[in-house]
Structure formats: structure tokens, C-alpha cells
Design a protein around this motif. Structure first.
Motif, PDB file in Angstrom:
ATOM      1  N   UNK A 519     -12.116  -0.808  -5.488  1.00  0.00           N
ATOM      2  CA  UNK A 519     -11.941   0.619  -5.973  1.00  0.00           C
ATOM      3  C   UNK A 519     -11.000   1.524  -4.988  1.00  0.00           C
ATOM      4  N   UNK A 520     -11.017   1.130  -3.686  1.00  0.00           N
ATOM      5  CA  UNK A 520     -10.016   2.025  -2.875  1.00  0.00           C
ATOM      6  C   UNK A 520      -8.805   1.686  -3.102  1.00  0.00           C
ATOM      7  N   UNK A 521      -8.403   0.524  -3.494  1.00  0.00           N
ATOM      8  CA  UNK A 521      -7.039   0.058  -3.985  1.00  0.00           C
ATOM      9  C   UNK A 521      -6.454   1.104  -4.856  1.00  0.00           C
ATOM     10  N   UNK A 522      -7.431   0.983  -6.058  1.00  0.00           N
ATOM     11  CA  UNK A 522      -7.108   1.892  -7.004  1.00  0.00           C
ATOM     12  C   UNK A 522      -6.875   3.414  -6.819  1.00  0.00           C
ATOM     13  N   UNK A 523      -7.831   3.911  -5.804  1.00  0.00           N
ATOM     14  CA  UNK A 523      -7.725   5.168  -5.376  1.00  0.00           C
ATOM     15  C   UNK A 523      -6.573   5.412  -4.601  1.00  0.00           C
ATOM     16  N   UNK A 524      -6.147   4.475  -3.731  1.00  0.00           N
ATOM     17  CA  UNK A 524      -4.839   4.604  -2.677  1.00  0.00           C
ATOM     18  C   UNK A 524      -3.686   4.665  -3.523  1.00  0.00           C
ATOM     19  N   UNK A 525      -3.680   3.715  -4.751  1.00  0.00           N
ATOM     20  CA  UNK A 525      -2.448   3.766  -5.408  1.00  0.00           C
ATOM     21  C   UNK A 525      -2.213   5.036  -6.127  1.00  0.00           C
ATOM     22  N   UNK A 526      -3.436   5.714  -6.777  1.00  0.00           N
ATOM     23  CA  UNK A 526      -3.425   6.608  -7.521  1.00  0.00           C
ATOM     24  C   UNK A 526      -3.050   7.995  -6.748  1.00  0.00           C
ATOM     25  N   UNK A 527      -3.305   7.947  -5.615  1.00  0.00           N
ATOM     26  CA  UNK A 527      -2.981   9.187  -4.511  1.00  0.00           C
ATOM     27  C   UNK A 527      -1.455   9.042  -4.206  1.00  0.00           C
ATOM     28  N   UNK A 528      -1.076   7.632  -4.001  1.00  0.00           N
ATOM     29  CA  UNK A 528       0.267   7.203  -3.789  1.00  0.00           C
ATOM     30  C   UNK A 528       1.257   7.666  -4.979  1.00  0.00           C
ATOM     31  N   UNK A 529       0.824   7.481  -6.223  1.00  0.00           N
ATOM     32  CA  UNK A 529       1.270   7.835  -7.228  1.00  0.00           C
ATOM     33  C   UNK A 529       1.549   9.507  -7.456  1.00  0.00           C
ATOM     34  N   UNK A 530       0.728  10.300  -6.953  1.00  0.00           N
ATOM     35  CA  UNK A 530       0.819  11.654  -7.053  1.00  0.00           C
ATOM     36  C   UNK A 530       1.890  11.871  -5.990  1.00  0.00           C
ATOM     37  N   UNK A 531       1.863  11.532  -4.911  1.00  0.00           N
ATOM     38  CA  UNK A 531       2.929  11.808  -3.809  1.00  0.00           C
ATOM     39  C   UNK A 531       4.150  11.376  -4.362  1.00  0.00           C
ATOM     40  N   UNK A 532       4.504  10.353  -4.939  1.00  0.00           N
ATOM     41  CA  UNK A 532       5.671   9.650  -5.363  1.00  0.00           C
ATOM     42  C   UNK A 532       6.422  10.514  -6.598  1.00  0.00           C
ATOM     43  N   UNK A 533       5.224  10.996  -7.501  1.00  0.00           N
ATOM     44  CA  UNK A 533       5.919  11.883  -8.636  1.00  0.00           C
ATOM     45  C   UNK A 533       6.069  13.306  -8.078  1.00  0.00           C
ATOM     46  N   UNK A 534       5.349  13.861  -7.341  1.00  0.00           N
ATOM     47  CA  UNK A 534       5.718  15.194  -7.021  1.00  0.00           C
ATOM     48  C   UNK A 534       6.471  15.391  -5.881  1.00  0.00           C
ATOM     49  N   UNK A 535       6.333  14.774  -4.863  1.00  0.00           N
ATOM     50  CA  UNK A 535       7.271  15.068  -3.540  1.00  0.00           C
ATOM     51  C   UNK A 535       8.786  14.624  -3.972  1.00  0.00           C
ATOM     52  N   UNK A 536       9.470  15.483  -4.546  1.00  0.00           N
ATOM     53  CA  UNK A 536      10.756  15.190  -5.036  1.00  0.00           C
ATOM     54  C   UNK A 536      11.594  15.790  -3.853  1.00  0.00           C
ATOM     55  N   UNK A 537      13.064  15.256  -3.997  1.00  0.00           N
ATOM     56  CA  UNK A 537      13.903  15.997  -2.989  1.00  0.00           C
ATOM     57  C   UNK A 537      14.372  16.862  -3.832  1.00  0.00           C
ATOM     58  N   UNK A 538      14.435  18.017  -3.038  1.00  0.00           N
ATOM     59  CA  UNK A 538      14.890  19.488  -4.081  1.00  0.00           C
ATOM     60  C   UNK A 538      16.626  19.307  -4.209  1.00  0.00           C
TER      61      UNK A 538
END
Lengths: 674, 481
Positions: A519-538
Motif C-alpha cells: 500500500x505504501x508503494x501505491x501511496x508513494x507513487x501517487x505522491x510522486x505523480x503529484x509532484x511530477x505533474x505539478x512541478x513544471x519548469x516555468x
């Protein structure tokens, strides 16, 4: 008209049209509109910043206020109730808390006077008391007085009805004033306590202590260094006369953080880039600079963008976007980010779309409007993600919480994603025990509903799965451990063929623990996805030139000028500034700078000679060298005049002075490049 | 000088009851200061006493000079005025206040209409004061004028004291009393002036005075003990307090706080912590010796002797403990990065001799530096003949601005962009008194070329060490010893 000696000038009714072109041309036509946009944007931000800064010290102001209230009620005989406000070096210059206390006094129920003394109020006791009394007697008392009452007071005050005239530094005046107005407290704030002369401060405190039984004094000291330092400087009697309590105001770094957050929170259309932001933050950290200056720097950045960048007109209200002049649209086509966008379209074989954007202004206007709105959304989503990062950091044990501003700087430079910080964060989540993870997940959801931060899809589902898992192992109160947790591995040492081998051994994990790790794996990948999709290079965003401002040089030129360097450079290379024909032979050549020429200004010539000499300069030698440079062409008297004037100018600039060591020498005071 | 009558001794007794241990001084006062209070029974005097026109009352701090005089005058003299010289800013101020005080005391008992409103004359100098007093006191036979603490008068003209001492010669019926702490010999330039000495209180006297007003042991009387009422409490506290005062005197006050005020301050400061075990019920009220042993820590801690603006946290009542927190976090108010380096540079500039600068701050390799000077500095191996005080124990030397900036450039780990912020920093630190302007020509003028600075008194060796540790700067490498 000729025969009249004097006549009345009667101008024609219409003034002649001015020769200079008043109407702006080209890209300047949008200037008025840009200024409106700026006014609207900045007023919102200013309010947010002010609100934050006022709120930050609210608790301290409350404490000071309670202290003063208590001082009115129970007086200590012989000792002045004293609030010592530790402001730090940055806050020592401003009005600080006293201003907010003054606000309270206006509405408070007791009659109080607040008088502020700064070190410039007077250099001796007499002058200081004069200022004090003038301030006290000319100001209204705390409670709202009627106009009527004031008029009466004026009569009473000026010619003292009873008794002999008093000297204007006699505290008797203040006592009479206090008695007449039934003032219950006279608060004296010392704005820059350190800048006062120690003896003077002791004297005035002792004197106030003498009068304490007749005038209800209370003091507030702003202290930038430490109380011990203050006590060292005061006389023993003065220390005895004070009964103090310490108050602490917010650190300047906290204030800066608040200003930053205020800027992110308001729906700002303009975002400051990482280079500018980091320069500003650095200056704030490295030097004694008040937080107001930081806010001013932000305002200046905003102004420079809206005033100088014509395309910022697109940041206005959406409804106004249609009637933006055509030359602005042409300018948009020159943007670097538009060109990359066009290149990408071509690569995707969407030639028709590109053609439309290139040919139709309306289409491009729409595109700009959409993309700018989208880009702004992206950036605000990014800031929300930064909040998520901080939340995660707060919840995880042994993880330092990064400041919002530093995260912002990293994110705007596009380096946050894939940075060690994020990687370490994700790894720590993978190792976290279940109790921490559950609270983290709950907080993430709460944050999402409250502040609309991005969250993991199926968050609720994940939480229930976690909770079910914890429920299922009721028999143990220990939280579930992750497989990656280093507590579950042990190092095993084996000796094989006289070599020591270290091997990691995973301890036996329960079935639940394994599921938990999954389950932790799911959570971590979820959080990673948030970061990847939102932390764009302006800088990858199209039209980022419009809504991201990242120019350092205007800020540097305006807020951190280099006066000494400018003078030295002007004297060393006068040609750069004068742009004359006579000495501009070797343009762009660095070596030419140092050459001496008779055509240069005399001061510059003398400065070169000055640089070449040691710390004591013989005036006669200097004169001879000067004469040699200027050549034999002129008369000696004329050259001497030039020499003397140049010498006087250098002295005026503080570069040399006469010395007592040798009468015929001048001493060099300034060295180059400091 | 109507009735040269002796005062009933009862009145004097009453006074000496209130001001214990001052009988002799009161008797002297009665002999030297005439009294004309109407309303007390005044028996015939055997001898015609002439009173001196000036009396000097002297004695160290907190020996009851002002209070005793005031109490005596209040009960014995009709017309008198007391001028507190500590409140006078200038000599002129003193004169003005004297006139005002005399006028005010003459007005007492008069109706509003009688008051001489027109009396608004300026009093610029002592001659004017004499004229004013002559005018004011024309109608009065006897007036006593007290100058309290006249030796501490600010900005007093050199002739002030002798002139005040001679006021009585010009103004008939005026008697001047000067209260001073330590009169230098012949400071009035006049002979035959009677002195009244107020000596410091002895141990027995101090304890006696203090034990007249014992503070409460119990803020609220205990309810669980049935017979303990206010009377028993008063007895107990008087018993305990006098012993406690004696213990304080012997342990702390006899060396460091001999005057009554500081003795009393220390006693009251330590009283609540001292009786805390009684409140807690560990000891009875009469277990003085056991209490003393249990609380011996209080009598050993000498920090109470130091005055402090903030009440020291160990002795503060338990309600105030919540206020300790901010003082801890106050350490977080740190100077900015460059301010720390600038202070370090300034300290080096102040305490390193300028001639060694090339040795310590030259941007050359380590080896070169050692070759240049490191070897010669201590090559002898023998101690030099001249004994030298370590440099950091001496006062700070002045330096020019450019020297400190050069040192700053030399010690910074990377290049510094010399912006206006650095100069602002110098100004800010100067206003914080961490740097002090001074030394050299034109020290007062900030624009004078070659103005000099010094590090302030607060920038001590320890302080600088702390700064250096904070920025990871190896300070010892750069200090010339």
C-alpha cells in the motif's frame, strides 16, 4: 508695441501644441492599460502583505498591551514599568510595535499618552526633555476628546494660570499636563535604544524614576542586541529604576516568509522568477534590511514588468483582451516560447493550426488568453504542491521543514523535481510506519478540502485500505512497519576464507507488514505523480515571458547600487561616460583604459596618478607628474589651476587628506576596489 | 524670634520613635535649626540660642538624611521649602525651582485671592535668587530652605555651593540646610559651618530597622491548622524575619549591600523563596535553623546582589514562569551574515596591529605567508624581555574604514560585491554601538575623509568567538598575539 516700455502680457487662449509627441506610439499605446492592471494587481497584494505583517506580531502586541494595562492598575513605587522589545537588528530602525500599540491606545479605556524618543531627538538631557514635553503637551490624550474640551485645554495650557513660569525642559510642565488631562499613563518608547548615548540614557531614566511618584511613566525599549548590553551601558541607579519584562517580536526571516506567502496566496497574475527571487532573499538574509524593503522590491519588480513589458497587457481582465492593438500581437509572435511552440506544432504536423496563429490575430489573441490563463493555473498548482511538500515534511519525523520561499525558488528554477530533497522525501515515506502514514494521508485529504491542494486519486479508498489493514492486526499495538525500513534489516557479519563479509538480512515480516509495504508503494507513487505533474519548469510553459518576471539587473541597479565603484570607474575611464572623440581611439580595448592623456579631465588624470602612488604622496611630485601628463602646451598657471582644482575634487570625494606627519604630503585614504 | 522656647521632649521622642537610631542627629537638628511651630506647648528656654545660617547634613546613601530632615521640619517649622536637586537639569533650573518652591510654601494656608500671581520673575543667576528671596521673605522672620543632594547637581556653576551657603547672610531669617553625601573639605569656602553626620547603619541597627515591618509568611492563613490566627502569625513572622535578616546580613549584605535600601531589597527578594518550604508544610514556622540549612543555597548565590532590569527567573514567583520562553528564543535574533563578518573584520582591525596586516591577510599561499612572517614572530623560543599584556585585554584601537573593508574582503570565503548595503551595514552597526566612531581627526563628522571607527564595548573576545563559530570562520588563524 515697440514704443511701449511696459505692457501686460496676455497669452492667447489656446496654448500652442507642444512639439514633443504626447501620444504614445506603437507598443507604448497600451501603457495606460498596463498601469491600470498594475494598480489593481498590486493593491490586492499590498493589502495581503499588510494584513500578514500586522497579524504576525499580534500576540506580542497583545502581551505588551496587557503589560501596560497591568502597569496602570498596580504600580510599583519607585520603579518604572518597562517593556523591553527584542526586535533584532532589522526591526530596530522601523516604528515597529509602538505603532500598533499606539493604535490600541486610541481605542483603550485609559487615558494614555505615547511619546516616542529616538536618538536624534536630542544630544543632551535638556534637548531630550524639551522634545518629550513638546510632544506630550501638543498631542491629544488617548481617549477621544471632544473639540470643546480641547479648546479649554489650550487656554489652560499655554499661559500657566498659577505659579511662576517654568523652563521648557522642566518636567513640572508634563506633570501639570498630566494632572489637567487626568492621564493615567505616559508611555515613552525609545525607538533605537542602542543609538542613545549610555550616560544620557541613564540620566533620563534616573530622572524619570524621580518623577515616577508624580507622573505615571511607563517605558518601552526597542532592543536590537541584548538586554545584557543595555544593562552594561546603564548606570546602576538607572537599572534599579526599571522593572522590566521582555517581549519578543517575530524574526525578520519569518516576516519575509510571510510576505512571500502573502504573494503566493493572492491570485497573482505575475510570478517572480527564481533568479530574482533568490537574489532578493539572499540580500534579505545577508544584510540588515527591513522587511518593508523586501515588499518594496516586490512592488518594484511588478512595476518594472507592467511598465516595461508591453505584453503584460495580456494579464488584464479577460474581457479586455479583444481590443489589444495589433502590434502587440505581432510582438507575441517574436517571443521565444512562441517559437518553440511553433516548432513543436510543426514537428507534430499541425501546420494548419500554426498557420492560423501566424496569420490570424484573433486566433492568436485567443491562444494567448487561454495559454496565459493555463500557465497561471499551472503555477498556482505548483505553489499548492509546495504546500503539500511542506505538509509531508511536517508529518514525517526527523525531516527538516523547508521554508516556502526556498522551495519556491527551487521550483521556479525547474530543479525541484528530481532534486535530492524530493527523492529523500519519497524514500522516507516508503520507510514510514503506519501511524505516521495514516495521519499524513488524513491531513492530505483535509488540506485538499480546505485549501484545494492537489491530492492523490482515490485517496479515500487508500485510507480505508490502510485503516482496514491496521484494524486487522488488533492484537498488537505496534504500528505496522515497512519492508524498506532499515529497522527491519540487520547487518550480518560472516567470515568466509578469512574475509569479513557484510550482508543485509531482512527480519521476518508479518503478512500485514508486507501488505502495508504494498500500500505504501501505491501511496508513494501517487505522491510522486503529484509532484511530477505539478512541478513544471516555468520556462517550458508557452508565453511564460508574459506572466513570469525574472530580470535581476533592474533590481540590482535600483536596490543595491555601488556608489563607490561608480565613482572609481568614472574616474578611471572617463571616456566611457563622456564619449568624446579625443580619447576614444581604442574603443572596446581593455588596456586603453589606464592610459593617461592630456585630453582627459584633470581629476581623472590626477586620480590615475593617485592610484599609482603609495600611501603618502608628495604634493610636489604629484604636481610634476601631472604637469608632465598635461604637456607643455598650456601655461603653467593654467595647469596649476587645473591641478589644484583636481586635488580639491579628490579631497572632496574623500580620497585624500592632509596629514600631520609631513606637511608637504597628502595621505591616501581610499584604496581601489573596496 | 518670639518664643525662644524649648520643645517638649515628647515631640522629639515621637520622631525618634519613627526614625529609630537617629536620636543623636535629631537632637543636633533641634539645637541647630530653630523651630517656630505654633501650636505645640513651648516651655521656657534657659539659654538664648542663636542658630547658624547654614547647616550641612552629610552621610552616605540611604541613611535617612532627607526623610529625617523632612519629618523634623514638618513637625517643628512653619515655613520651609525643600528643593530636590536631582530633579534639576541645570543650575538655572535649580534657581528657578527654588523660587517656585519658596513661593509655593509661602502660599500654603493663604486663600486664592491672597496669592501673589504677579510673581513671575525670571531667576537667571544667583544674584537674582538673592533678590527674589529678599523680596519674598521680607515679611517672614524665619524660613528654612533645604537643598537635597546639592552636590549631585547637574551643570552647576562652580560658585553655586559657596553662594548658597552665604544666602543667609543676605536674606535675614533664612536658614539653609544642604544635604550632601560626601562633602569634600572646605567645599563651602566658609568656616564655622556646623555639620550633622548621618553615619551608615550598623548591623544591629539595620536589622532592628528592618525587623520593624516583617512581611507575611502566609499570604493566606492556613485553614487546616485550627488555632493559627492572625495574632500567632504576626508573632511568628516577627520572630522568623529578624533571624532571617541577620542571616542575610551575615551571608550576603555585610559585604555587598551594606546600605539599608539594598539590604531591604535583598531581604524582600529572597523572602518568598526562603519561606516556600514552610508554605509547603515541610518545616514549621519556628524551625529556623533547619530551614536555614535546607535553604543555604539561597544564601550562597551571589547573583541576587546584581541589579537587573528583568526580575531573575529563579526568584520570580511561579506565576511568571510562562514568561521565560521568549527570553530563550531571543537568541534567534541573529545578525545577518555580512554583519557578522564585518564585526569580525572590525575586531581584527581593532586588535591586530596595522603593520601585521600584510602577514595575516595577504592573499598568498599558506607557505609563503609562513616564510614571510610566521617564522620570525616566535623564532627565539625564549620569552621576550618585555612583558606584554595580551592584546585582546587592552582597549580597542581605532581603524580607518578602508582597512576594515580590506580585511573583510580578505577574510570572506568568496568575493563580495561592494554594494551600498555594506555601507548601510556600517551605519547600522554604528547606530547599534557595535561599531563606534572615534579617534583621529574629525571624529564627529561622518563625511570627513579618513574617519575612524572602533569596535564597541559589547564586541568582546567571547562575543567575537561566538560569531566566528557561527559562520565557521577560523578566527584564531588571523589574530595577532
Amino acid at each position: 508695441m515697440e514704443y511701449e516700455k511696459v505692457y501686460v502680457f496676455q497669452p492667447e487662449s489656446e496654448r500652442p501644441a507642444k512639439r514633443r509627441r504626447v501620444e504614445p506610439q506603437g507598443l507604448q499605446t497600451s501603457w495606460r492599460r498596463r498601469r491600470q492592471v498594475f494598480d489593481r494587481v498590486w493593491s490586492g497584494q499590498q493589502q495581503a502583505i499588510d494584513a500578514r505583517l500586522d497579524g504576525i506580531n499580534a500576540s506580542t502586541v497583545n502581551k505588551v498591551w496587557h503589560f501596560l494595562e497591568r502597569a496602570v492598575l498596580d504600580e510599583q513605587p519607585g520603579r518604572i514599568p518597562t517593556g523591553i522589545i527584542l526586535t533584532g537588528a532589522d526591526g530596530a530602525t522601523g516604528p515597529g510595535i509602538a505603532k500598533q500599540v499606539a493604535e490600541r491606545i486610541r481605542v483603550g479605556k485609559h487615558r494614555r499618552i505615547l511619546l516616542s524618543l529616538s536618538s536624534s531627538s536630542g544630544t543632551n538631557l535638556k534637548a531630550l526633555l524639551k522634545t518629550l514635553i513638546v510632544k506630550a503637551t501638543s498631542r491629544r490624550t488617548g481617549s477621544s476628546d471632544d473639540e470643546e474640551l480641547d479648546d479649554e485645554d489650550d487656554e489652560l495650557r499655554n499661559p500657566r494660570s498659577t505659579g511662576p513660569k517654568l523652563l521648557n525642559y522642566d518636567l513640572q510642565l508634563l506633570q501639570d499636563h498630566v494632572r489637567e488631562h487626568r492621564t493615567e499613563q505616559v508611555i515613552i518608547t525609545f525607538e533605537d535604544t542602542e543609538a542613545f548615548d549610555g550616560d544620557l540614557l541613564s540620566e533620563i531614566i534616573e530622572l524619570l524614576g524621580c518623577w515616577q511618584d508624580r507622573i505615571p511613566f511607563a517605558c518601552l525599549f526597542n532592543i536590537a542586541t541584548s538586554i545584557d548590553f543595555l544593562q552594561q551601558r546603564l548606570s546602576k541607579a538607572a537599572v534599579k529604576a526599571l522593572a522590566g519584562q521582555v517581549f519578543d517580536v517575530a524574526l525578520s526571516s519569518v516576516e519575509v516568509e510571510q510576505v512571500c506567502e502573502a504573494m503566493f496566496d493572492t491570485d497573482t497574475p505575475l510570478w517572480l522568477g527564481s533568479a530574482l527571487m533568490s537574489t532578493m532573499l539572499e540580500r534579505q538574509h545577508d544584510y540588515v534590511v527591513s522587511v518593508d524593503s523586501f515588499a518594496a522590491a516586490m512592488k518594484y519588480a511588478c512595476m518594472s514588468h507592467f511598465y516595461a513589458n508591453a505584453l503584460s497587457v495580456f494579464l488584464g481582465l479577460e474581457a479586455e483582451c479583444h481590443d489589444i492593438a495589433a502590434d502587440h500581437v505581432v510582438a507575441v509572435r517574436q517571443l521565444g516560447s512562441f517559437k518553440t511552440y511553433a516548432r513543436r506544432l510543426l514537428d507534430d504536423h499541425q501546420v494548419a493550426v500554426l498557420k492560423e496563429h501566424l496569420e490570424s490575430d484573433t486566433a492568436l489573441r485567443l491562444l494567448v488568453r487561454d495559454k496565459v490563463a493555463k500557465g497561471r493555473q499551472k503555477l498556482s498548482a505548483m505553489v499548492q504542491t509546495l504546500k503539500v511538500i511542506r505538509l509531508v515534511q511536517q508529518r514525517l519525523p526527523h525531516t527538516p521543514v523547508s521554508s516556502m520561499s526556498s522551495l519556491y525558488v527551487q521550483a521556479m528554477s525547474g530543479k525541484l523535481i528530481g532534486s535530492p530533497l524530493i527523492r529523500a522525501l519519497l524514500l522516507t515515506i516508503r520507510k514510514a510506519p503506519s501511524n505516521i502514514v495514516v495521519t499524513l494521508l488524513r491531513d492530505l485529504m483535509a488540506f485538499h478540502t480546505e485549501k484545494h491542494t492537489p491530492t492523490i486519486p482515490d485517496c479515500q479508498l487508500l485510507l480505508t485500505r490502510f485503516e482496514d489493514l491496521i484494524e486487522s492486526q488488533k492484537h498488537s499495538t505496534k504500528p505496522l512497519r515497512s519492508e524498506d525500513d532499515s529497522q527491519n534489516t540487520t547487518l550480518r557479519t560472516t567470515v568466509v576464507a578469512q574475509k569479513v563479509e557484510l550482508s543485509k538480512q531482512k527480519s521476518a515480516l508479518s503478512e500485514q507488514d508486507k501488505k502495508y509495504t504494498e500500500l505504501l508503494g501505491i501511496l508513494t507513487s501517487g505522491i510522486e505523480d503529484i509532484f511530477a505533474s505539478n512541478l513544471v519548469n516555468p520556462t517550458d510553459l508557452i508565453f511564460h515571458e508574459i506572466f513570469v518576471y525574472d530580470l535581476k539587473s533592474p533590481y540590482r541597479e535600483v536596490f543595491t547600487p555601488r556608489p563607490r565603484h561608480a565613482i572609481e570607474r568614472a574616474l578611471a575611464t572617463p571616456h566611457d561616460y563622456l564619449d568624446c572623440d579625443c580619447c576614444g581611439s581604442g574603443q572596446g580595448d581593455e588596456h586603453v583604459e589606464a592610459t593617461l592623456a592630456a585630453t582627459q579631465p584633470a581629476t581623472a588624470v590626477l586620480y590615475q596618478l593617485y592610484l599609482e602612488s603609495g600611501s603618502l604622496i608628495n604634493a610636489s611630485d604629484l604636481w610634476q607628474a601631472f604637469q608632465a601628463v598635461l604637456g607643455d602646451g598650456g601655461e603653467e598657471a593654467e595647469t596649476m589651476t587645473l591641478f589644484q582644482r583636481a586635488l580639491a575634487e579628490l579631497r572632496y570625494l574623500g580620497m585624500m587628506k592632509s596629514t600631520r606627519k609631513r606637511v608637504d604630503h597628502v595621505a591616501k585614504v581610499m584604496w581601489q576596489g573596496l | 524670634m518670639g518664643g525662644k522656647l524649648l520643645l517638649p521632649n515628647e515631640l522629639l521622642l515621637m520622631l525618634s520613635e519613627k526614625w529609630t537610631c537617629r536620636d543623636q542627629q535629631l537632637r543636633q537638628l533641634r539645637a541647630l535649626v530653630s523651630y517656630d511651630r505654633i501650636g505645640v506647648v513651648q516651655p521656657k528656654l534657659h539659654v538664648q540660642a542663636t542658630t547658624p545660617s547654614t547647616v550641612v547634613v552629610y552621610g552616605p546613601h540611604a541613611t535617612g538624611k532627607s526623610r529625617v530632615i523632612e519629618a523634623y521640619l514638618e513637625s517643628h517649622v512653619t515655613k520651609y521649602a525643600i528643593v530636590n536637586c536631582r530633579e534639576c537639569i541645570t543650575g538655572r533650573h535649580l534657581l528657578e525651582r527654588t523660587v517656585a518652591a519658596v513661593t509655593a510654601s509661602l502660599w500654603i494656608g493663604k486663600s486664592e485671592a491672597d496669592r501673589d500671581d504677579a510673581y513671575n520673575g525670571r531667576c537667571e543667576n544667583i544674584a537674582a535668587l538673592v533678590v527674589h528671596l529678599q523680596k519674598l521673605l521680607k515679611m517672614h522672620e524665619k524660613f528654612v530652605l533645604v537643598f537635597d543632594g546639592v552636590d549631585k547637581q547637574r551643570e552647576s556653576p562652580p560658585t553655586l555651593l559657596p553662594a548658597l551657603a552665604r544666602l543667609g547672610e543676605y536674606v535675614p531669617g533664612l536658614e539653609t540646610i544642604m544635604i550632601v553625601q560626601h562633602p569634600p573639605p572646605r567645599f563651602l569656602h566658609q568656616t564655622g559651618v556646623p555639620y550633622i553626620h548621618f553615619p551608615a547603619y550598623t548591623r544591629a541597627q539595620s536589622i532592628h530597622i528592618l525587623s520593624r515591618h516583617p512581611p507575611d509568611i502566609f499570604l493566606e492563613l492556613p485553614t487546616d491548622v485550627p488555632d493559627y490566627d492572625a495574632e500567632v502569625h504576626a508573632e511568628d513572622k516577627a520572630w522568623l524575619w529578624s533571624r532571617y535578616c541577620a542571616a542575610i546580613w551575615d551571608s550576603l549584605a555585610q559585604n555587598a549591600a551594606r546600605d539599608l535600601v539594598s539590604f531591604r531589597a535583598i531581604c524582600t527578594k529572597l523572602w518568598r523563596p526562603f519561606v516556600a518550604p514552610i508554605l509547603a508544610g515541610d518545616f514549621g514556622t519556628r524551625d529556623f535553623s533547619r530551614l536555614l540549612v535546607a535553604q543555604r543555597r539561597l544564601f550562597q548565590d551571589e547573583t541576587v546582589l546584581l541589579d537587573s532590569i528583568i526580575a531573575s527567573p529563579t526568584l520570580a514567583p511561579p506565576t511568571a514562569t510562562g514568561q521565560d520562553k521568549p527570553s530563550k528564543s531571543s537568541a534567534a535574533h541573529e545578525l545577518p551574515y555580512y554583519a557578522k563578518y564585518l564585526l569580525l573584520a572590525a575586531y581584527l582591525a581593532s586588535f591586530n596591529p596595522a603593520k601585521t596586516d600584510a602577514l595575516y591577510f595577504m592573499k598568498s599561499t599558506e607557505r609563503k605567508r609562513r616564510k614571510k612572517g610566521g617564522g620570525t614572530a616566535r623564532s627565539g623560543g625564549r620569552l621576550s624581555q618585555k612583558r606584554q599584556v595580551p592584546r585582546h585585554l587592552l582597549g580597542a584601537a581605532a581603524f580607518t574604514l578602508d582597512r576594515v573593508l580590506s580585511i573583510l574582503h580578505a577574510i570572506l570565503p568568496y568575493d563580495l560585491r561592494g554594494t551600498v548595503d555594506i555601507y548601510t551595514l556600517v551605519a547600522t552597526l554604528t547606530s547599534l554601538k557595535l561599531l563606534v566612531r572615534g579617534g583621529g581627526l574629525g571624529a564627529g563628522d561622518a563625511l570627513e575623509a579618513g574617519g575612524k571607527w572602533r569596535v564597541g564595548a559589547a564586541v568582546s573576545w567571547e562575543y567575537v568567538q561566538g560569531l566566528a563559530r557561527n559562520v565557521d570562520f577560523v578566527f584564531a588563524d588571523y589574530v595577532a598575539e
